[in-house]
Design an enzyme around this catalytic site. Structure first.
Site, PDB file in Angstrom:
ATOM      1  N   GLU A  10     104.316  53.997  70.336  1.00  0.00           N
ATOM      2  CA  GLU A  10     103.467  55.159  70.003  1.00  0.00           C
ATOM      3  C   GLU A  10     102.880  55.776  71.270  1.00  0.00           C
ATOM      4  O   GLU A  10     102.311  55.075  72.110  1.00  0.00           O
ATOM      5  CB  GLU A  10     102.353  54.691  69.072  1.00  0.00           C
ATOM      6  CG  GLU A  10     102.114  55.602  67.909  1.00  0.00           C
ATOM      7  CD  GLU A  10     103.356  55.863  67.062  1.00  0.00           C
ATOM      8  OE1 GLU A  10     104.004  56.915  67.287  1.00  0.00           O
ATOM      9  OE2 GLU A  10     103.684  55.054  66.200  1.00  0.00           O
ATOM     10  N   THR A  33     104.407  56.770  73.714  1.00  0.00           N
ATOM     11  CA  THR A  33     105.191  56.388  74.898  1.00  0.00           C
ATOM     12  C   THR A  33     106.224  57.448  75.242  1.00  0.00           C
ATOM     13  O   THR A  33     106.708  57.493  76.369  1.00  0.00           O
ATOM     14  CB  THR A  33     105.907  55.038  74.668  1.00  0.00           C
ATOM     15  OG1 THR A  33     106.517  55.074  73.374  1.00  0.00           O
ATOM     16  CG2 THR A  33     104.941  53.872  74.729  1.00  0.00           C
ATOM     17  N   GLY A  43     102.452  67.115  57.539  1.00  0.00           N
ATOM     18  CA  GLY A  43     101.277  66.722  58.307  1.00  0.00           C
ATOM     19  C   GLY A  43     100.841  65.286  58.071  1.00  0.00           C
ATOM     20  O   GLY A  43      99.683  64.944  58.297  1.00  0.00           O
ATOM     21  N   SER A  46     107.603  66.009  59.413  1.00  0.00           N
ATOM     22  CA  SER A  46     108.155  67.114  58.617  1.00  0.00           C
ATOM     23  C   SER A  46     108.543  68.259  59.537  1.00  0.00           C
ATOM     24  O   SER A  46     109.487  69.004  59.245  1.00  0.00           O
ATOM     25  CB  SER A  46     107.131  67.596  57.587  1.00  0.00           C
ATOM     26  OG  SER A  46     106.032  68.244  58.212  1.00  0.00           O
ATOM     27  N   ASP A  70     110.601  62.861  67.976  1.00  0.00           N
ATOM     28  CA  ASP A  70     110.854  63.247  66.588  1.00  0.00           C
ATOM     29  C   ASP A  70     112.175  63.994  66.445  1.00  0.00           C
ATOM     30  O   ASP A  70     112.957  63.744  65.523  1.00  0.00           O
ATOM     31  CB  ASP A  70     109.715  64.145  66.070  1.00  0.00           C
ATOM     32  CG  ASP A  70     108.364  63.467  66.133  1.00  0.00           C
ATOM     33  OD1 ASP A  70     108.328  62.252  66.408  1.00  0.00           O
ATOM     34  OD2 ASP A  70     107.344  64.155  65.928  1.00  0.00           O
TER      35      ASP A  70
HETATM   36  P1  ADP Z   1     104.288  66.250  60.762  1.00  0.00           P
HETATM   37  O1  ADP Z   1     105.442  66.686  61.598  1.00  0.00           O
HETATM   38  O2  ADP Z   1     103.850  64.871  61.079  1.00  0.00           O
HETATM   39  O3  ADP Z   1     104.519  66.406  59.297  1.00  0.00           O
HETATM   40  P2  ADP Z   1     103.065  68.487  62.065  1.00  0.00           P
HETATM   41  O4  ADP Z   1     101.660  68.954  62.144  1.00  0.00           O
HETATM   42  O5  ADP Z   1     103.798  68.240  63.332  1.00  0.00           O
HETATM   43  O6  ADP Z   1     103.059  67.186  61.129  1.00  0.00           O
HETATM   44  O7  ADP Z   1     103.937  69.531  61.263  1.00  0.00           O
HETATM   45  C1  ADP Z   1     103.511  70.000  59.987  1.00  0.00           C
HETATM   46  C2  ADP Z   1     103.714  71.508  59.946  1.00  0.00           C
HETATM   47  O8  ADP Z   1     105.116  71.810  59.944  1.00  0.00           O
HETATM   48  C3  ADP Z   1     103.201  72.131  58.652  1.00  0.00           C
HETATM   49  O9  ADP Z   1     101.826  72.431  58.742  1.00  0.00           O
HETATM   50  C4  ADP Z   1     104.042  73.395  58.556  1.00  0.00           C
HETATM   51  O10 ADP Z   1     103.545  74.410  59.410  1.00  0.00           O
HETATM   52  C5  ADP Z   1     105.367  72.932  59.132  1.00  0.00           C
HETATM   53  N1  ADP Z   1     106.306  72.523  58.073  1.00  0.00           N
HETATM   54  C6  ADP Z   1     106.901  71.327  57.937  1.00  0.00           C
HETATM   55  N2  ADP Z   1     107.737  71.312  56.873  1.00  0.00           N
HETATM   56  C7  ADP Z   1     107.663  72.539  56.312  1.00  0.00           C
HETATM   57  C8  ADP Z   1     108.292  73.165  55.192  1.00  0.00           C
HETATM   58  N3  ADP Z   1     109.139  72.518  54.400  1.00  0.00           N
HETATM   59  N4  ADP Z   1     107.980  74.459  54.953  1.00  0.00           N
HETATM   60  C9  ADP Z   1     107.126  75.128  55.743  1.00  0.00           C
HETATM   61  N5  ADP Z   1     106.507  74.600  56.795  1.00  0.00           N
HETATM   62  C10 ADP Z   1     106.755  73.313  57.088  1.00  0.00           C
HETATM   63 MG    MG Z   2     105.404  66.982  63.670  1.00  0.00          MG
END
Ligand code: ADP
Ligand code: MG
Length: 374
Positions: A27, A29, A112, A117, A162
């Site tokens: 983490e 890293t 998030g 994601s 990622d």
């Molecule tokens: P994580 O990657 O851990 O989920 P992040 O803050 O890096 O958290 O990314 C989340 C952001 O990515 C969301 O707030 C949104 O803006 C975007 N996102 C991710 N997946 C989608 C999706 N399926 N549709 C629209 N936006 C998305």
């Molecule tokens: Mg992310």
């Protein structure tokens, strides 16, 4: 990368899937040129590209608004759409003739929650565009493009793990990544054969990546490397860590160095054990990774610590926070029969803490980004 797409626009949809990920260990890293050991989830994002229309538009099953632009260049769009249209803007900026098109994305990775994601989204879009426009992107080009979208277009100072795992993961394996050379090697991770399960607890405590805290840790590590006169904290070995720490006046930087250096060492030890097929043996390393993320790196929150403690009380062989921190998810390595009781114990702990009910699900290593039938 070819400067011009060679195929005439077609109206059939092109579709690609890219996974979210769990980081097994390693983490903070990645941006220290270090080692990480994530694996791809079965959960991911599917992007569908259709060459049509007059402009460039984006829709998401997870968002209400449709975003349409008349130029293929950075413009004022909602945050989520920068992840979707960002690849187009970067390609156009590099001389690719991007025809008018529509992109629709649909993801089952919780947004998030520290399961990436964002990389699933960006990598699915890039993989679908590569196919739809016959770009012929090399693996390195896809990786560089996906990293540039998050770092340069969105402005999230993430370290590159990622996108690397979302693009290159191998089913049934964790992916050992050297974040300096960007070389990857799959490491067998057969939970079922070991009679074990990996439980993810989404604490639903909000995590904030683009936030100042993540950037502060990154800047602190870079500052420590500068004071120590090394290119990155990767260059401090576990044997040298106490001498390095003594070379720093700032207690905060000392703690950051201790975490990063020992974490790199734990990643290597985990890879050794998994390579020998010793899945149960990695438990203590996972647990050992959690303490410095909480105490030295200070990226944990009470919900996350409570979930880790509850999992260990429930008989987990190892448990730790996973992802960038400040909320998000926890993983627990459990005997298969211990999963349900563990979920109950964690749920009860959250009720006692007055927190939102967490969700729990089992994960196994899935494949990396690929084109799927439309
Ligand atoms: P994580 O990657 O851990 O989920 P992040 O803050 O890096 O958290 O990314 C989340 C952001 O990515 C969301 O707030 C949104 O803006 C975007 N996102 C991710 N997946 C989608 C999706 N399926 N549709 C629209 N936006 C998305
Ligand atoms: Mg992310």
């Amino acid at each position: 990368m070819t400067a011009q797409n060679s195929r005439q626009p077609v109206s059939e949809p092109t579709r690609a899937f890219a996974p979210g990920r769990v980081n097994l260990i390693g983490e903070h890293t990645d941006y220290n040129d270090g080692f990480v050991l994530p694996f791809a989830l079965g959960l991911g994002c599917t992007a569908t590209v259709v060459l049509a229309g007059e402009g460039w538009s984006a829709t998401s099953a997870q968002q209400d608004d449709e975003v349409a632009t008349t130029t293929c260049a950075p413009s004022d769009v909602p945050g989520w759409a920068t992840y979707v249209l960002g690849p187009l803007w970067l390609l156009a900026d590099r001389g690719v003739d991007v025809p008018p098109l529509r992109i629709h994305v649909d993801s089952n990775v919780p947004l998030g929650a520290g399961l990436s994601s964002s990389a699933a989204l960006v990598c699915s879009v890039i993989t679908a565009l590569d196919e739809a426009l016959s770009l012929g992107l090399s693996a390195d080009e896809s990786l560089a493009l996906s990293r540039a979208v998050e770092n340069d277009v969105v402005g999230a100072p993430t370290g590159g793990m990622d996108q690397l795992v979302s693009l290159r993961a191998v089913e049934g394996h964790a992916l050992f990544c050297d974040m300096r050379s960007l070389e990857t090697s799959p490491v067998p991770f057969d939970l079922e054969a070991a009679g074990l399960a990996l439980l993810v607890i989404d604490t639903r405590a909000p995590h904030r990546h683009v936030d100042g805290e993540y950037a502060e840790r990154r800047a602190g590590c870079e500052e420590a490397a500068r004071v120590l006169g090394v290119p990155a904290l990767r260059d401090v070995t576990a044997d040298d860590v106490e001498a390095a720490v003594e070379g720093l006046d700032d207690d905060r930087l000392q703690r950051y160095v201790r975490h990063v250096v020992t974490e790199n060492d734990r990643v290597l030890a985990t890879v050794d054990l998994l390579s020998e097929g010793d899945v149960a043996g990695i438990g203590p390393l996972l647990t050992a990774s959690h303490a410095p993320t909480r105490d030295d790196f200070a990226i944990s929150v009470p919900e996350v610590d409570a979930a880790v403690e509850a999992l260990l009380e429930a008989g987990a062989l190892g448990a730790r926070m996973t992802g960038g921190g400040f909320g998000g998810c926890v993983i627990g390595l459990l005997p298969t029969a211990g999963v349900e009781p563990a979920v109950d114990i964690v749920t009860r702990r959250f009720r006692d803490g007055g927190w939102q009910e967490p969700t729990g699900f089992l994960v196994t290593p899935g494949p990396g980004a690929h084109v799927v039938p439309a």
